[in-house]
Design a protein around this motif. Structure first.
Motif, PDB file in Angstrom:
ATOM      1  N   GLY A   1      40.798  36.269  39.353  1.00  0.00           N
ATOM      2  CA  GLY A   1      40.550  37.709  39.497  1.00  0.00           C
ATOM      3  C   GLY A   1      41.808  38.495  39.789  1.00  0.00           C
ATOM      4  O   GLY A   1      41.754  39.540  40.448  1.00  0.00           O
TER       5      GLY A   1
ATOM      6  N   HIS B   1      43.148  43.533  38.100  1.00  0.00           N
ATOM      7  CA  HIS B   1      42.315  44.506  38.807  1.00  0.00           C
ATOM      8  C   HIS B   1      41.607  45.392  37.787  1.00  0.00           C
ATOM      9  O   HIS B   1      42.036  46.501  37.487  1.00  0.00           O
ATOM     10  CB  HIS B   1      43.165  45.322  39.780  1.00  0.00           C
ATOM     11  CG  HIS B   1      43.833  44.446  40.797  1.00  0.00           C
ATOM     12  ND1 HIS B   1      43.133  43.783  41.770  1.00  0.00           N
ATOM     13  CD2 HIS B   1      45.134  44.097  40.957  1.00  0.00           C
ATOM     14  CE1 HIS B   1      43.968  43.068  42.510  1.00  0.00           C
ATOM     15  NE2 HIS B   1      45.194  43.238  42.033  1.00  0.00           N
ATOM     16  N   ASP B   2      40.509  44.848  37.259  1.00  0.00           N
ATOM     17  CA  ASP B   2      39.714  45.544  36.253  1.00  0.00           C
ATOM     18  C   ASP B   2      38.253  45.231  36.534  1.00  0.00           C
ATOM     19  O   ASP B   2      37.878  44.070  36.664  1.00  0.00           O
ATOM     20  CB  ASP B   2      40.123  45.060  34.856  1.00  0.00           C
ATOM     21  CG  ASP B   2      39.417  45.803  33.749  1.00  0.00           C
ATOM     22  OD1 ASP B   2      38.217  45.526  33.527  1.00  0.00           O
ATOM     23  OD2 ASP B   2      40.059  46.652  33.108  1.00  0.00           O
ATOM     24  N   ASP B   3      37.442  46.280  36.653  1.00  0.00           N
ATOM     25  CA  ASP B   3      36.024  46.087  36.991  1.00  0.00           C
ATOM     26  C   ASP B   3      35.287  45.243  35.962  1.00  0.00           C
ATOM     27  O   ASP B   3      34.452  44.416  36.311  1.00  0.00           O
ATOM     28  CB  ASP B   3      35.326  47.444  37.154  1.00  0.00           C
ATOM     29  CG  ASP B   3      35.834  48.217  38.366  1.00  0.00           C
ATOM     30  OD1 ASP B   3      36.397  47.562  39.280  1.00  0.00           O
ATOM     31  OD2 ASP B   3      35.693  49.447  38.391  1.00  0.00           O
ATOM     32  N   VAL B   4      35.577  45.459  34.685  1.00  0.00           N
ATOM     33  CA  VAL B   4      34.896  44.702  33.629  1.00  0.00           C
ATOM     34  C   VAL B   4      35.241  43.221  33.732  1.00  0.00           C
ATOM     35  O   VAL B   4      34.364  42.357  33.703  1.00  0.00           O
ATOM     36  CB  VAL B   4      35.256  45.246  32.220  1.00  0.00           C
ATOM     37  CG1 VAL B   4      34.719  44.338  31.133  1.00  0.00           C
ATOM     38  CG2 VAL B   4      34.730  46.662  32.047  1.00  0.00           C
TER      39      VAL B   4
ATOM     40  N   ALA C   1      38.760  45.440  27.622  1.00  0.00           N
ATOM     41  CA  ALA C   1      39.383  45.320  28.943  1.00  0.00           C
ATOM     42  C   ALA C   1      40.614  44.408  28.881  1.00  0.00           C
ATOM     43  O   ALA C   1      41.651  44.705  29.494  1.00  0.00           O
ATOM     44  CB  ALA C   1      38.375  44.791  29.953  1.00  0.00           C
TER      45      ALA C   1
ATOM     46  N   ASN D   1      44.609  45.496  29.505  1.00  0.00           N
ATOM     47  CA  ASN D   1      45.441  44.819  30.501  1.00  0.00           C
ATOM     48  C   ASN D   1      46.443  43.839  29.890  1.00  0.00           C
ATOM     49  O   ASN D   1      46.983  42.975  30.593  1.00  0.00           O
ATOM     50  CB  ASN D   1      44.535  44.081  31.496  1.00  0.00           C
ATOM     51  CG  ASN D   1      43.774  45.054  32.352  1.00  0.00           C
ATOM     52  OD1 ASN D   1      44.321  45.649  33.263  1.00  0.00           O
ATOM     53  ND2 ASN D   1      42.496  45.245  32.043  1.00  0.00           N
TER      54      ASN D   1
ATOM     55  N   ALA E   1      36.376  41.668  36.312  1.00  0.00           N
ATOM     56  CA  ALA E   1      35.900  41.137  37.592  1.00  0.00           C
ATOM     57  C   ALA E   1      34.414  40.781  37.534  1.00  0.00           C
ATOM     58  O   ALA E   1      33.965  39.872  38.232  1.00  0.00           O
ATOM     59  CB  ALA E   1      36.154  42.148  38.709  1.00  0.00           C
ATOM     60  N   SER E   2      33.675  41.467  36.678  1.00  0.00           N
ATOM     61  CA  SER E   2      32.227  41.247  36.624  1.00  0.00           C
ATOM     62  C   SER E   2      31.801  40.290  35.498  1.00  0.00           C
ATOM     63  O   SER E   2      30.616  40.080  35.293  1.00  0.00           O
ATOM     64  CB  SER E   2      31.497  42.584  36.459  1.00  0.00           C
ATOM     65  OG  SER E   2      31.839  43.179  35.217  1.00  0.00           O
ATOM     66  N   HIS E   3      32.755  39.726  34.785  1.00  0.00           N
ATOM     67  CA  HIS E   3      32.446  38.795  33.698  1.00  0.00           C
ATOM     68  C   HIS E   3      33.253  37.518  33.845  1.00  0.00           C
ATOM     69  O   HIS E   3      34.421  37.560  34.214  1.00  0.00           O
ATOM     70  CB  HIS E   3      32.772  39.414  32.330  1.00  0.00           C
ATOM     71  CG  HIS E   3      31.859  40.524  31.940  1.00  0.00           C
ATOM     72  ND1 HIS E   3      32.002  41.794  32.417  1.00  0.00           N
ATOM     73  CD2 HIS E   3      30.785  40.545  31.116  1.00  0.00           C
ATOM     74  CE1 HIS E   3      31.056  42.563  31.905  1.00  0.00           C
ATOM     75  NE2 HIS E   3      30.300  41.821  31.112  1.00  0.00           N
TER      76      HIS E   3
END
Length: 129
Positions: free
Chosen positions: A29, A32-35, A73, A77, A37-39
């Protein structure tokens, strides 16, 4: 590439090192990307260009969910991921990363479905007699 058109041992080794670095960064992780982080994203293969300046990274999100969102995403990045690869894999040049969806799972499933179809199964049974 070697004379046979197959990638050299060096290309395969460097590709595998890049794959390990990317898998580690994504698993921990560090991006620092929400997508991301959630996959859960699997890096299935990395193919290096013969000059080691370009790396094609094949990825697959868990269960194939939100594939396009995850690819976007990763592409957003890319600069961070390239820096991490450059830090951890000692090469003359930092490889430019290109992220693509790994379609091999779908191809395998499609071939499996064809082999299990009644028409093909019938032909295979006839061949055994």
């Amino acid at each position: 590439m070697s004379g046979s058109g197959e990638p050299s041992v060096r290309l395969l080794r460097v590709g595998e090192q890049v794959r390990h670095v990317l898998a580690d960064v994504l698993q921990r992780g560090d991006v620092h990307d929400d997508v991301l982080a959630s996959h859960v994203v699997t890096v299935t293969e990395v193919r290096m260009s013969p000059d080691l300046r370009h790396a094609t990274v094949f990825v697959k999100p868990l269960l194939g969910r939100d594939e396009e969102v995850v690819l976007k995403a990763l592409r957003t990045n890319t600069a961070y991921l390239q820096r991490e690869v450059a830090k951890r894999v000692k090469m003359k040049f930092a490889a430019k990363l290109k992220f693509l969806s790994d379609e091999s799972f779908e191809e395998g499933s499609h071939i499996d479905a064809i082999l299990r179809s009644p028409k093909v199964a019938q032909d295979l049974d006839e061949g055994e007699e």
